[in-house]
Design a protein around this motif. Structure first.
Motif, PDB file in Angstrom:
ATOM      1  N   ARG A 159      -2.424  -1.050 -13.336  1.00  0.00           N
ATOM      2  CA  ARG A 159      -3.227  -0.096 -12.572  1.00  0.00           C
ATOM      3  C   ARG A 159      -3.137  -0.391 -11.085  1.00  0.00           C
ATOM      4  NH1 ARG A 159      -9.689  -0.676 -12.220  1.00  0.00           N
ATOM      5  NH2 ARG A 159      -8.925  -2.449 -11.013  1.00  0.00           N
ATOM      6  N   ASP A 160      -3.374  -1.645 -10.725  1.00  0.00           N
ATOM      7  CA  ASP A 160      -3.453  -1.997  -9.305  1.00  0.00           C
ATOM      8  C   ASP A 160      -2.107  -1.826  -8.604  1.00  0.00           C
ATOM      9  OD1 ASP A 160      -6.021  -2.561  -9.977  1.00  0.00           O
ATOM     10  OD2 ASP A 160      -6.032  -4.625  -9.241  1.00  0.00           O
ATOM     11  N   GLU A 161      -1.044  -2.268  -9.273  1.00  0.00           N
ATOM     12  CA  GLU A 161       0.286  -2.118  -8.648  1.00  0.00           C
ATOM     13  C   GLU A 161       0.610  -0.656  -8.445  1.00  0.00           C
ATOM     14  OE1 GLU A 161       2.309  -6.175 -10.363  1.00  0.00           O
ATOM     15  OE2 GLU A 161       3.147  -4.251 -10.995  1.00  0.00           O
ATOM     16  N   HIS A 162       0.239   0.146  -9.432  1.00  0.00           N
ATOM     17  CA  HIS A 162       0.568   1.564  -9.355  1.00  0.00           C
ATOM     18  C   HIS A 162      -0.216   2.261  -8.241  1.00  0.00           C
ATOM     19  CE1 HIS A 162       2.090   5.332 -11.028  1.00  0.00           C
ATOM     20  NE2 HIS A 162       0.929   5.831 -10.667  1.00  0.00           N
ATOM     21  N   VAL A 163      -1.502   1.941  -8.119  1.00  0.00           N
ATOM     22  CA  VAL A 163      -2.337   2.764  -7.219  1.00  0.00           C
ATOM     23  C   VAL A 163      -2.464   2.213  -5.801  1.00  0.00           C
ATOM     24  CG1 VAL A 163      -3.654   3.785  -9.099  1.00  0.00           C
ATOM     25  CG2 VAL A 163      -4.546   1.737  -7.960  1.00  0.00           C
ATOM     26  N   LEU A 164      -2.114   0.955  -5.572  1.00  0.00           N
ATOM     27  CA  LEU A 164      -2.387   0.378  -4.253  1.00  0.00           C
ATOM     28  C   LEU A 164      -1.738   1.151  -3.088  1.00  0.00           C
ATOM     29  CD1 LEU A 164      -4.168  -1.793  -3.101  1.00  0.00           C
ATOM     30  CD2 LEU A 164      -2.232  -3.361  -3.140  1.00  0.00           C
ATOM     31  N   PRO A 165      -0.437   1.503  -3.170  1.00  0.00           N
ATOM     32  CA  PRO A 165       0.127   2.277  -2.041  1.00  0.00           C
ATOM     33  C   PRO A 165      -0.596   3.610  -1.839  1.00  0.00           C
ATOM     34  CG  PRO A 165       1.883   1.458  -3.482  1.00  0.00           C
ATOM     35  CD  PRO A 165       0.578   1.191  -4.189  1.00  0.00           C
TER      36      PRO A 165
END
Ligand SMILES: Cc1cc2nc3c(=O)[nH]c(=O)nc-3n(C[C@H](O)[C@H](O)[C@H](O)COP(=O)(O)OP(=O)(O)OC[C@H]3O[C@@H](n4cnc5c(N)ncnc54)[C@H](O)[C@@H]3O)c2cc1C
Length: 402
Positions: A334-340
């Motif tokens: 989740r975090d890797e996907h949404v951070l940008p």
């Protein structure tokens, strides 16, 4: 402690909760999903569902039902920056369209699909507290309409209960990447504002607005200004909302020929991530991660969380993986996907003019259909901002502009 009657109890039955319940029920788990609301009902949210969200609805068998409600497909996103407008296709060959379904329509379809999948749905049920055994969450305590207190136990409690999550609060879910409110937005519904399959956004001096076709031949128009202006403008939302459009005379003329059909609704939101799991509990949707609504990612994000979380819970409940390992992977993905997108969203929400390098890039994108489609796909969540703004892609766009 009594034997848990359910494998999972999901608190909240909208965009995050019903899909989570549906997916777990389809895997054969015994699921209870509760919500203090009854359905159909509205909630304070605009409702652009980007093509990745539509693709999730398709996977779950809900998209055809949505289309049958007459909700118009959107094949073009147009970003009007004043001097230039960038218009492109937001989707992919597999999922070409976005939709703007009323939440009264979308959330009811999701609740019904969860119920058909075998989840027990209890509407008008308010969760007051969670039940702990040592350090572990083991159940919920709440009441139905008759006020009678009810306790239910499950192997895992999933908080899909939105930004003010009772579950996240009760377990003290760790919060990170926090940013305060940046923007406040207000919206209403208009008739006689045809959109021809377009979603439009406008960026002007300290004002931004977006226009979304929805059910019943209505068009949602949401306008925002910096959060710092919230109090000063609070007593004249309508005046400030309409005044924003004067910065784009063609749009002002279109909306002056339209009729407002509803009262204004609006709010501002905080931006945060929360650790989405711990002993006996999990979080999905806004309960676990929230960002400003300017990029309209929340519904599609909630759908993605539901799929990631349900498969992690399946891995754990079936004994294939340890709970912490499966759920840790859910958090990381989740975090890797949404951070940008989180950073991109928070930047856009300031309503500051694009920095000079971005203005140059947008100038080069303008008129290059492939690049304009690419920009539309960043905003629709199909392409990561990290990929679109990579040196390689930016170099390609500038080279094509020469
Ligand atoms: C102004 C605004 C505009 C937005 N525009 C868009 C947009 O255009 N596109 C987009 O994708 N996203 C948009 N969003 C974001 C989107 O609304 C959310 O991301 C999405 O609704 C999250 O779904 P959810 O299921 O996590 O939470 P919610 O939709 O908030 O649902 C939570 C549910 O939990 C229930 N609940 C809460 N507490 C309890 C309790 N104690 N007991 C029982 N039930 C409980 C509530 O009744 C509610 O039904 C917008 C948000 C705002 C505020």
């Amino acid at each position: 402690m009594p034997e848990p009657q359910f494998d999972a109890i999901v608190v909240g039955a909208r965009c995050a909760g019903s899909p989570t319940a549906l997916l777990l029920a389809r895997k054969g788990y015994k699921v209870l999903v509760v919500d203090r609301a009854t359905f159909p009902s509205d909630t304070v949210s605009t409702h652009l569902v980007h093509p990745p969200g539509a693709a999730a609805l398709q996977r779950w068998g809900v998209l055809d039902r949505l289309i049958a409600t007459g909700c118009p497909p959107i094949d073009t996103y147009a970003f009007d920056f004043g001097p230039i407008t960038i218009a492109g296709a937001p989707g992919t060959a597999d999922s070409p369209f976005a939709y703007g379904p009323r939440r009264t329509v979308l959330d009811k379809l999701l609740v019904d699909a969860a119920s058909e999948a075998g989840a027990e749905v209890r509407e008008a049920f308010t969760v007051e507290d969670i039940v702990m055994d040592d350090n572990r969450v083991v159940g919920i305590r709440g009441h139905a309409k008759d006020g009678r207190s009810v306790t239910e136990y499950a192997k895992v409690i999933v908080g899909a209960d939105g930004r003010y999550s009772r579950v996240a609060d009760a377990v003290g879910a760790e919060q990170y990447n926090e940013k305060p409110e940046i923007l406040c937005g207000y919206y209403s519904y208009w008739s006689d504002l045809p959109m021809g399959g377009r979603f439009e956004t406008y960026a002007r001096d300290r004002r931004g607005w977006a226009v979304i076709p929805t059910n019943d031949d209505l068009t949602l128009v949401v306008a925002g200004w910096p959060f710092a202006e919230r109090d000063a403008n609070r007593n004249d939302v309508e005046g400030n909302y309409l005044a924003a459009f004067d910065q784009a005379p063609e749009f002002a003329e279109r909306i002056h020929g339209a009729k407002r059909e509803a009262r204004f609704a609006g709010t501002a939101v905080k931006n945060y991530f929360r650790k989405p799991f711990g002993p006996g509990w999990a979080l999905v949707g806004d309960a676990g991660y929230n960002k400003d609504f300017i990029t309209a990612q929340g519904i599609s994000d909630a759908f993605r969380d539901a799929e990631l979380c349900a498969s992690a819970l399946d891995a754990s409940l079936s004994g294939a993986r340890r709970f912490d390992a499966a759920m840790g992977e859910y958090q990381q993905t989740r975090d890797e996907h949404v951070l940008p997108m989180f950073e991109f969203t928070c930047q856009l929400a300031t309503l500051e003019p694009p920095p000079p390098e971005l203005q140059q890039l947008l100038g080069a994108v303008h008129g290059n259909q492939e690049a304009m489609d690419g920009f539309a796909r960043v905003n629709s969540g199909v392409t990561s901002p990290a990929e679109f703004f990579s040196e390689e892609n930016v170099g390609r766009i500038f080279a094509a502009a020469q």
